[in-house]
Design a protein around this motif. Structure first.
Motif, mmCIF file in Angstrom:
data_model
loop_
_atom_site.group_PDB
_atom_site.id
_atom_site.type_symbol
_atom_site.label_atom_id
_atom_site.label_comp_id
_atom_site.label_asym_id
_atom_site.label_seq_id
_atom_site.Cartn_x
_atom_site.Cartn_y
_atom_site.Cartn_z
ATOM 1 N N SER A 77 -20.603 -21.518 -17.067
ATOM 2 C CA SER A 77 -19.782 -21.281 -18.256
ATOM 3 C C SER A 77 -20.470 -20.414 -19.290
ATOM 4 N N HIS A 88 -14.434 -22.917 -11.496
ATOM 5 C CA HIS A 88 -13.771 -24.134 -11.980
ATOM 6 C C HIS A 88 -12.538 -24.472 -11.155
ATOM 7 N N SER A 242 -10.088 -31.993 -14.296
ATOM 8 C CA SER A 242 -10.160 -30.615 -14.775
ATOM 9 C C SER A 242 -10.407 -30.568 -16.278
ATOM 10 N N ARG A 243 -9.817 -31.484 -17.029
ATOM 11 C CA ARG A 243 -10.055 -31.522 -18.464
ATOM 12 C C ARG A 243 -11.528 -31.801 -18.759
ATOM 13 N N VAL A 246 -13.314 -28.555 -18.038
ATOM 14 C CA VAL A 246 -13.089 -27.594 -19.122
ATOM 15 C C VAL A 246 -13.938 -27.974 -20.335
ATOM 16 N N SER A 249 -17.225 -26.734 -19.781
ATOM 17 C CA SER A 249 -17.264 -25.284 -19.948
ATOM 18 C C SER A 249 -17.400 -24.928 -21.427
ATOM 19 N N CYS A 250 -16.821 -25.749 -22.303
ATOM 20 C CA CYS A 250 -17.002 -25.548 -23.741
ATOM 21 C C CYS A 250 -18.466 -25.719 -24.119
ATOM 22 N N LYS A 321 -12.367 -33.536 -24.141
ATOM 23 C CA LYS A 321 -11.877 -32.163 -24.302
ATOM 24 C C LYS A 321 -11.578 -31.865 -25.771
ATOM 25 N N GLN A 360 -9.947 -22.162 -24.233
ATOM 26 C CA GLN A 360 -10.067 -23.602 -24.000
ATOM 27 C C GLN A 360 -9.218 -24.424 -24.960
ATOM 28 N N GLU A 363 -6.125 -24.515 -22.693
ATOM 29 C CA GLU A 363 -6.311 -24.719 -21.254
ATOM 30 C C GLU A 363 -6.253 -26.207 -20.908
ATOM 31 N N GLU A 364 -5.451 -26.545 -19.913
ATOM 32 C CA GLU A 364 -5.233 -27.936 -19.475
ATOM 33 C C GLU A 364 -4.670 -28.815 -20.596
#
Length: 386
Positions: A77, A88, A242-243, A246, A249-250, A321, A360, A363-364
């Motif tokens: 990320s 991802h 996935s959340r 993500v 990834s943040c 998230k 983000q 996203e999701e």
């Protein structure tokens, strides 16, 4: 389910870190310059096994467990968002379909996707619907065929994928009842229109699609799971983990922004001394550091809840998230402020990081949706602080 041993994972993690710092950054610069993801990059990711990290070995993956996969996502990320997106999505989409797939679907679709040979696009979002339970794309059954009508938008990899994992509902149903998940081939289906909608603020090079379906025939054999399980497939199998991914990834992107700001603060001299010597900058960097650490720990707490199958896993994934997204917004904003006017120009990597960070936020699912999920858990008593 076989998993990678400690020594092998340590070697892999060092390899990923070295690739991110070297070839990965070169690919990032090329993507920004060309405005597209080179097919050679996808080939390299596949050949290195980076598209097959999280799935079990018996399905063709490398057996990296979820908490460890998050450690690798933290590294990926820090690169261009399109590279992060490839890693991802391909390392997560199999979870949605693997336990529902027929033996034929497993061999034809799931295993080639895990190996990085094929690509599935998660296809839930609609222009005029929000949380998933209100989806409007419909199917009606006519013998061995579903006839589909509706629209999907913001579908990442929706142009280039081989299949859409598409959520719809049986005509005449409402709420969660009657929803279906379908693995629909991205071919020249009658009545299907694919619109390339890839001109985005960030994540340059990743394709996004708007999909229109008008009396599009889809074979009933495309069904994943049973009728009525559509949102179960989409939300539990993919969106929940996935959340968390993500959110990590943040964390990784925030770490990149922070490092860029730290390095710049040491080299930029104003009125005879580096920015790093100024208390205002020091406090800004200190707050960034603390918030990154806090978000990172919450991500791992959510990963543990998911791995243990706890009833609060959904609320934890949404909570982490929410926190990570807000943290990333503050950290990247502070980092850009450290750069001052120079950070506003595309020649500085922080400009790309700042644009990529905005994705983000939706996203999701937006933070507003995450807040609803967490609030329900708080009010019904399934949320806890353990």
């Amino acid at each position: 389910m076989s998993m990678m041993d400690d020594a092998s994972f340590a070697t892999l993690k060092n390899e990923v870190a070295a690739w991110v710092a070297g070839p990965g950054e070169e690919w990032s610069e090329r993507i920004e310059q060309e405005g597209a993801v080179p097919e050679a990059l996808v080939d390299e990711l596949r050949e290195r096994g980076y598209l097959s990290l999280a799935a079990p070995e018996e399905l063709g993956g490398r057996g990296v467990g979820f908490p460890r996969f998050l450690q690798l996502m933290e590294h990926f990320s820090r690169l261009h968002a399109s590279i992060r997106m490839l890693v991802h999505v391909n390392n997560g989409i199999w979870r949605a379909v693997e336990r529902y797939a027929t033996p034929e679907q497993l061999q034809e679709i799931v295993i080639p996707t895990i190996k990085g040979e094929k690509r599935i696009a998660f296809t839930l979002t609609e222009a005029d619907a929000g949380t998933g339970a209100d989806i409007r794309t419909t199917v009606r059954r006519e013998g061995d065929t579903y006839v589909m009508n509706g629209e999907k938008h913001l579908i990442t990899f929706g142009v280039s994928c081989d299949w859409w994992l598409l959520t719809a509902r049986l005509e005449g149903t409402t709420g969660h009842e009657g929803t279906v998940a379908l693995l629909v081939p991205n071919t020249d289906l009658p009545g299907a229109e694919v619109i390339d909608d890839s001109l985005t603020m960030g994540i340059t090079g990743t394709d996004h699609a708007i999909l229109h379906f008008h009396d599009t025939p889809v074979p009933v054999s495309a069904l994943i799971g049973e009728e009525g399980q559509g949102l179960e497939v989409a939300l539990g199998g993919f969106l929940l983990p996935s959340r968390i991914s993500v959110a990590m990834s943040c964390v990784g992107l925030a770490e990149r922004a922070q490092q860029l700001a730290v390095d710049f603060s040491k080299e930029r001299v104003t009125f005879g001394k580096p920015l790093a010597k100024r208390q205002a900058i020091q406090f800004m960097l200190a707050r960034n550091h603390a918030k990154i650490l806090a978000a990172r720990e919450l991500v791992y707490a959510a990963a543990r809840a998911f791995g243990e199958g706890r009833p609060d896993a959904g609320a934890m994934s949404s909570a982490c998230k929410m926190v990570a997204v807000d943290m990333l917004a503050e950290v990247t904003d502070n980092a850009l402020q450290v750069f001052g006017g120079r950070g506003y120009f595309k020649r500085e990597p922080i400009e790309r990081v700042y644009r990529d960070a905005r994705a983000q936020r939706f996203e999701e699912g937006s933070n507003e949706i995450q807040s609803l999920i967490v609030a329900r858990a708080v009010l019904d008593g399934t949320a806890n602080y353990a």
